[in-house]
Design an enzyme around this catalytic site. Structure first.
Site, mmCIF file in Angstrom:
data_model
loop_
_atom_site.group_PDB
_atom_site.id
_atom_site.type_symbol
_atom_site.label_atom_id
_atom_site.label_comp_id
_atom_site.label_asym_id
_atom_site.label_seq_id
_atom_site.Cartn_x
_atom_site.Cartn_y
_atom_site.Cartn_z
ATOM 1 N N ARG A 116 -25.423 -1.165 5.675
ATOM 2 C CA ARG A 116 -26.636 -1.418 4.877
ATOM 3 C C ARG A 116 -27.244 -0.137 4.309
ATOM 4 N NH1 ARG A 116 -28.218 -5.498 8.834
ATOM 5 N NH2 ARG A 116 -27.399 -7.459 8.053
ATOM 6 N N LYS A 157 -28.159 3.651 -10.391
ATOM 7 C CA LYS A 157 -27.371 2.448 -10.698
ATOM 8 C C LYS A 157 -25.965 2.654 -10.135
ATOM 9 C CE LYS A 157 -29.464 0.519 -14.844
ATOM 10 N NZ LYS A 157 -29.298 0.232 -16.279
ATOM 11 N N GLU A 202 -24.585 10.677 -25.070
ATOM 12 C CA GLU A 202 -25.734 10.287 -24.225
ATOM 13 C C GLU A 202 -26.850 11.334 -24.321
ATOM 14 O OE1 GLU A 202 -26.062 7.408 -22.642
ATOM 15 O OE2 GLU A 202 -24.045 6.657 -22.191
ATOM 16 N N LYS A 262 -34.501 11.317 -18.343
ATOM 17 C CA LYS A 262 -34.076 10.160 -17.553
ATOM 18 C C LYS A 262 -34.964 10.001 -16.325
ATOM 19 C CE LYS A 262 -30.510 7.341 -15.750
ATOM 20 N NZ LYS A 262 -29.139 6.920 -15.771
ATOM 21 N N GLU A 289 -35.475 -1.314 -13.816
ATOM 22 C CA GLU A 289 -35.288 -1.802 -15.188
ATOM 23 C C GLU A 289 -35.991 -3.132 -15.457
ATOM 24 O OE1 GLU A 289 -31.446 -0.847 -16.984
ATOM 25 O OE2 GLU A 289 -31.647 -2.610 -18.244
ATOM 26 N N ARG A 307 -37.174 1.143 -18.675
ATOM 27 C CA ARG A 307 -35.841 1.720 -18.412
ATOM 28 C C ARG A 307 -34.790 1.173 -19.385
ATOM 29 N NH1 ARG A 307 -32.820 3.199 -12.709
ATOM 30 N NH2 ARG A 307 -30.878 3.834 -13.682
ATOM 31 N N ASN A 364 -30.661 2.131 -22.653
ATOM 32 C CA ASN A 364 -29.482 1.426 -23.159
ATOM 33 C C ASN A 364 -29.403 1.462 -24.683
ATOM 34 O OD1 ASN A 364 -28.574 0.596 -20.572
ATOM 35 N ND2 ASN A 364 -30.214 -0.915 -20.555
ATOM 36 N N HIS A 369 -26.208 0.830 -26.550
ATOM 37 C CA HIS A 369 -25.259 0.290 -25.572
ATOM 38 C C HIS A 369 -24.924 -1.184 -25.793
ATOM 39 C CE1 HIS A 369 -26.050 4.096 -23.675
ATOM 40 N NE2 HIS A 369 -25.289 3.824 -22.637
ATOM 41 N N HIS A 423 -21.185 -1.588 -25.726
ATOM 42 C CA HIS A 423 -20.471 -2.357 -24.694
ATOM 43 C C HIS A 423 -19.561 -3.409 -25.322
ATOM 44 C CE1 HIS A 423 -23.561 -1.340 -21.316
ATOM 45 N NE2 HIS A 423 -22.626 -0.438 -21.432
ATOM 46 N N HIS A 427 -16.476 5.509 -23.240
ATOM 47 C CA HIS A 427 -17.829 4.943 -23.209
ATOM 48 C C HIS A 427 -18.768 5.678 -24.192
ATOM 49 C CE1 HIS A 427 -21.514 3.155 -21.752
ATOM 50 N NE2 HIS A 427 -21.999 4.354 -21.466
HETATM 51 N N1 GLY Z 1 -27.473 4.268 -17.928
HETATM 52 C C1 GLY Z 1 -28.670 3.535 -18.041
HETATM 53 C C2 GLY Z 1 -29.538 3.582 -16.833
HETATM 54 O O1 GLY Z 1 -29.268 4.317 -15.913
HETATM 55 O O2 GLY Z 1 -30.514 2.867 -16.794
#
Ligand code: GLY
Length: 389
Positions: A139, A161, A203, A245, A255, A259, A263, A266, A270, A284
């Site tokens: 956990r 993430k 990015e 960031k 998010e 947040r 994206n 993206h 994507h 990417h």
């Molecule tokens: N790569 C987008 C984020 O970390 O929210």
């Protein structure tokens, strides 16, 4: 605020000391991001200073281990720490249930406990996979991210993430799980192929466009230095990307709202990756670059962004050598708008059945909206497919 001030001084030509440390302040898990040339040589010292002498596991891939593992292990042994190394294959397909199970299996076989430390030494694939393994083993055991690509240094290693890819799509199984420390050594970029550096730079551009006009100004002047391996320029670009960031993640860790602007580009990007099949044909960052140009065109066509700002962003992307149109992707002659649109509908950002788009208002300000007509989206896809963006 300090970061913006630094950017201002840089812009007016005042020599300023390089910044090399950031802190992400979150309710539960705050942590440092260290950014400097040559940090890998001191990784063992950094770890022992912060965590004592934990039982340590390093997960990496063959390519990274050939270039950087010996030096990393030496830094640990000089501090009396002798990590166990787990090697996984290179490439996107490594982010699988299978590899997740293998890592967890090896950790449990070694009777890992919550005082142990997991180190993700590699690019975004390793960071996402190892972060996820750390989040579910017992956990949650501590993980330190040591990103080795520009893309993972400015994005995926920061913010918590984690995840793997499944049959139904990319990153659909994962968690929000913050690392205990992020260590970014700009020196490792020296062994990274030029194409990878360029893809990561997409990015970096994103941060200027969504949040910081001064940073974008700086990139217009210094972007080439970042790509050519100038250590000072790289450190400055990485520091400011992580600063932006960090600010956004601090405001919205899971998010729920702001947040999502990370994206930018993206949703389109994507869809291109999904259609290309994640086989390395389009990286990417390259897909994000094309996606950002599409998002800029959409923002302009909906009257949110001035033509002047749109031209500046697209010109910078093109001048730096990043792709700007779908037709630059091998095999895209056979692609058609409806198929790409269907991929976009399966994106994680779809909420209550409505697609959400990140658009730009000016350079330095982005917003999220679901108010975009399908015909406008199709028009942008068609223009990019025919190479007209
Ligand atoms: N790569 C987008 C984020 O970390 O929210």
């Amino acid at each position: 605020m300090l970061g913006r001030l630094l950017l201002f001084f840089k812009k007016v030509g005042v020599v300023v000391q390089q910044n090399s440390k950031l802190r992400i302040n979150l309710d539960r898990d705050s942590y440092d991001i260290l950014i400097e040339q040559g940090l890998l040589e001191h990784l063992g010292a950094l770890i022992s200073e912060k965590f004592g002498k934990p039982r340590t596991f390093i997960v990496t891939d063959k390519n990274i281990s050939e270039h950087w593992l010996e030096q990393t292990l030496d830094s640990f042994s000089s501090k009396g720490i002798f990590p166990k190394v787990l090697e996984v294959p290179e490439g996107e397909s490594t982010k699988s249930f299978d590899n997740l199970e293998k890592i967890i299996d090896q950790l449990l076989e070694a009777e890992v406990d919550r005082e142990c430390l997991l180190i993700a030494l590699g690019g975004g694939v390793i960071g996402d996979l190892v972060g996820f393994a750390a989040s579910v083993t017992l956990r949650g055991i501590k993980v330190v991210q040591v990103p080795t690509t520009l893309l993972s240094q400015v994005d995926s290693s920061v913010g918590g993430k984690t995840g793997i890819n499944v049959r139904q799509g990319k990153n659909l199984v994962g968690s929000f799980y913050q690392p205990s420390l992020v260590v970014i050594d700009t020196q490792v970029l020296q062994t990274l192929p030029k194409r990878q550096i360029l893809a990561g730079y997409a990015e970096v551009v994103k941060y200027g466009v969504i949040r910081d006009n001064l940073f974008f100004d700086w990139l217009e002047i210094n972007g080439q230095r970042v790509l050519e391996g100038d250590q000072q320029a790289q450190q400055f670009a990485i520091y400011n990307s992580c600063r932006i960031k960090a600010e956004i993640v601090e405001a919205d860790e899971k998010e729920q709202n702001v947040r999502a602007i990370l994206n930018f580009g993206h949703t389109f990007g994507h869809a291109l990756e999904a259609e290309a099949g994640y086989d390395g044909n389009v990286l990417h960052g390259e897909a994000v670059s094309i996606g950002m140009v599409m998002a800029i065109e959409l923002s302009k066509s909906l009257g949110h962004l001035s033509g002047q700002d749109a031209v500046r962003v697209v010109e910078h992307i093109k001048k730096i050598g990043l792709p700007s149109n779908i037709n630059s992707i091998n095999g895209s002659e056979a692609w058609y708008p409806e198929k790409l649109f269907q991929h976009m509908k399966h994106d994680k950002k779809v909420s209550n059945g409505r697609m959400r788009f990140i658009l730009a208002k000016t350079i330095g300000e982005a917003f999220v909206t679901a108010e975009v007509r399908k015909d406008k989206i199709f028009k942008v896809i068609e223009k990019s497919l025919s190479g007209n963006l």
